[in-house]
Enzyme design. Sequence first.
Site, PDB file in Angstrom:
ATOM      1  N   THR A  16       7.119  -4.920 -15.238  1.00 25.61           N
ATOM      2  CA  THR A  16       8.285  -6.334 -16.009  1.00 25.61           C
ATOM      3  C   THR A  16       8.237  -7.512 -14.809  1.00 25.61           C
ATOM      4  OG1 THR A  16       9.835  -4.529 -16.379  1.00 25.61           O
ATOM      5  CG2 THR A  16      10.128  -6.807 -16.167  1.00 25.61           C
ATOM      6  N   GLY A  17       8.106  -8.802 -14.992  1.00 27.75           N
ATOM      7  CA  GLY A  17       7.796  -9.673 -14.078  1.00 27.75           C
ATOM      8  C   GLY A  17       9.175 -10.380 -13.793  1.00 27.75           C
ATOM      9  N   ASP A 139       7.533 -19.502  -6.358  1.00 28.98           N
ATOM     10  CA  ASP A 139       7.593 -18.409  -6.465  1.00 28.98           C
ATOM     11  C   ASP A 139       5.984 -17.708  -6.010  1.00 28.98           C
ATOM     12  OD1 ASP A 139       8.594 -15.126  -8.046  1.00 28.98           O
ATOM     13  OD2 ASP A 139       8.819 -15.972  -6.438  1.00 28.98           O
TER      14      ASP A 139
HETATM   15  C1  LIG Z   1       2.507  -4.225  -7.766  1.00 27.19           C
HETATM   16  N1  LIG Z   1       3.224  -4.677  -9.319  1.00 27.19           N
HETATM   17  C2  LIG Z   1       3.989  -4.492  -9.770  1.00 27.19           C
HETATM   18  C3  LIG Z   1       1.315  -5.018  -9.732  1.00 27.19           C
HETATM   19  C4  LIG Z   1       0.753  -3.915 -10.010  1.00 27.19           C
HETATM   20  C5  LIG Z   1      -0.515  -4.612 -10.884  1.00 27.19           C
HETATM   21  N2  LIG Z   1      -0.973  -3.645 -11.683  1.00 27.19           N
HETATM   22  S1  LIG Z   1      -1.140  -3.630 -13.223  1.00 27.19           S
HETATM   23  O1  LIG Z   1      -0.043  -4.638 -13.265  1.00 27.19           O
HETATM   24  O2  LIG Z   1      -1.584  -2.992 -13.575  1.00 27.19           O
HETATM   25  C6  LIG Z   1      -2.532  -5.050 -13.096  1.00 27.19           C
HETATM   26  C7  LIG Z   1      -3.565  -3.699 -12.406  1.00 27.19           C
HETATM   27  C8  LIG Z   1      -5.431  -4.775 -12.692  1.00 27.19           C
HETATM   28  C9  LIG Z   1      -5.175  -5.476 -12.855  1.00 27.19           C
HETATM   29  C10 LIG Z   1      -4.266  -6.690 -13.762  1.00 27.19           C
HETATM   30  N3  LIG Z   1      -4.334  -8.334 -14.052  1.00 27.19           N
HETATM   31  C11 LIG Z   1      -3.155  -8.772 -14.484  1.00 27.19           C
HETATM   32  N4  LIG Z   1      -2.029  -9.113 -14.254  1.00 27.19           N
HETATM   33  C12 LIG Z   1      -0.946  -9.812 -14.206  1.00 27.19           C
HETATM   34  O3  LIG Z   1       0.612  -9.724 -13.983  1.00 27.19           O
HETATM   35  C13 LIG Z   1       0.489  -7.908 -12.997  1.00 27.19           C
HETATM   36  C14 LIG Z   1       2.337  -8.154 -13.585  1.00 27.19           C
HETATM   37  C15 LIG Z   1       2.919  -8.776 -12.779  1.00 27.19           C
HETATM   38  C16 LIG Z   1       4.509  -8.994 -13.507  1.00 27.19           C
HETATM   39  C17 LIG Z   1       4.549  -7.313 -12.713  1.00 27.19           C
HETATM   40  C18 LIG Z   1       3.975  -6.300 -13.341  1.00 27.19           C
HETATM   41  C19 LIG Z   1       2.794  -6.818 -13.221  1.00 27.19           C
HETATM   42  C20 LIG Z   1      -1.494 -10.573 -14.563  1.00 27.19           C
HETATM   43  N5  LIG Z   1      -0.636 -12.240 -15.300  1.00 27.19           N
HETATM   44  C21 LIG Z   1      -1.700 -12.815 -15.397  1.00 27.19           C
HETATM   45  N6  LIG Z   1      -2.637 -12.403 -15.300  1.00 27.19           N
HETATM   46  C22 LIG Z   1      -2.858 -11.110 -15.412  1.00 27.19           C
HETATM   47  N7  LIG Z   1      -3.849 -10.085 -14.606  1.00 27.19           N
HETATM   48  C23 LIG Z   1      -3.074  -5.838 -13.737  1.00 27.19           C
END
Ligand SMILES: CN(C)CCCNS(=O)(=O)c1cccc(Nc2nc(OCC3CCCCC3)c3[nH]cnc3n2)c1
Length: 277
Positions: A16-17, A139
């Site tokens: 969740t973003g 942000d």
């Molecule tokens: C720190 N954690 C909350 C996040 C870990 C991250 N792991 S993950 O989500 O599986 C993962 C693993 C490998 C590659 C990617 N690639 C990726 N992620 C995005 O957003 C992640 C999302 C953002 C909102 C909070 C939840 C995570 C993108 N947005 C636009 N392009 C994106 N590409 C993601």
Amino acid sequence: MSGYIEDYEVLNVIGTGSFGTCYKVRKKSNGCLYVWKAVGYSGLSEEKKQLLVSEVNLLSELQHPNIVQYFDRVIHKETATLYIVMEWCKGGDLSTLINKCKKSSSFLDEGFIWRVLYQMCRALQACHWQLSVTVLHRDIKPANVFLDGAGNVKLGDFGLARILHDDTSFAQTLVGTPYYMSPEVIKGGKYNNKSDIWSLGCLVYELCSLSPPFMGQNIKQLALRIKERKFSRIPAHYSDDLQKIISLLLSTDHNFRPTTEMILQHPLVVTNIAQET
Ligand SMILES: CN(C)CCCNS(=O)(=O)c1cccc(Nc2nc(OCC3CCCCC3)c3[nH]cnc3n2)c1
């Protein structure tokens, strides 16, 4: 351009973003991976819905190698959901990278940190100066900076949160801890392009030290630490050049903070990036 929900196969929820649930999806026509960010709009006023549409249209104008590419939007009227289709960044986000370093008691390579600084400046330059209107990110934080499969750094998650949350004041930032909040915004001043530069300084500092430059037990203490602007030097194995550029980005008076152009042309950056590329 508007796609259809049937054009995509949902693979899994990735989290969740700042403005909704994120899914990893595959486009059926080309087999490519994308991220789908679902934004519920049923609770939005007509004015906010219009703002959301214009913000998403602005996102589609942002085409830059260091900005997460917006590809499509899908409006699903049945559930009053807007799906924003974005580039899948294979390398994940910097927040995950920092946590991996903490767990393994390791540090990020200085060359990588200079590349992040340089490429984030290129992204902000595009937002601040190359669009029909100035787009402030608002942000910048490790979880909003991504890596593609080729090691390019990509800034994501533009100001949609600003539209979807009722208040953009200091109070609104209590959604997450505002570690990167600039002194001028804490004092109730206007968020401006130099506030993004302050946040970039905090981000580069955190890539070095694996913690933000300013922390506190509560918001009041954090605000005080930011205003005092006392932060320890980045770990000794990093260069004085890197320490100096971070210190410049963290100038308390935003008038003394460099613009993206000034950073990209700064001798400290030019010499250290030249060594990299
Ligand atoms: C720190 N954690 C909350 C996040 C870990 C991250 N792991 S993950 O989500 O599986 C993962 C693993 C490998 C590659 C990617 N690639 C990726 N992620 C995005 O957003 C992640 C999302 C953002 C909102 C909070 C939840 C995570 C993108 N947005 C636009 N392009 C994106 N590409 C993601």
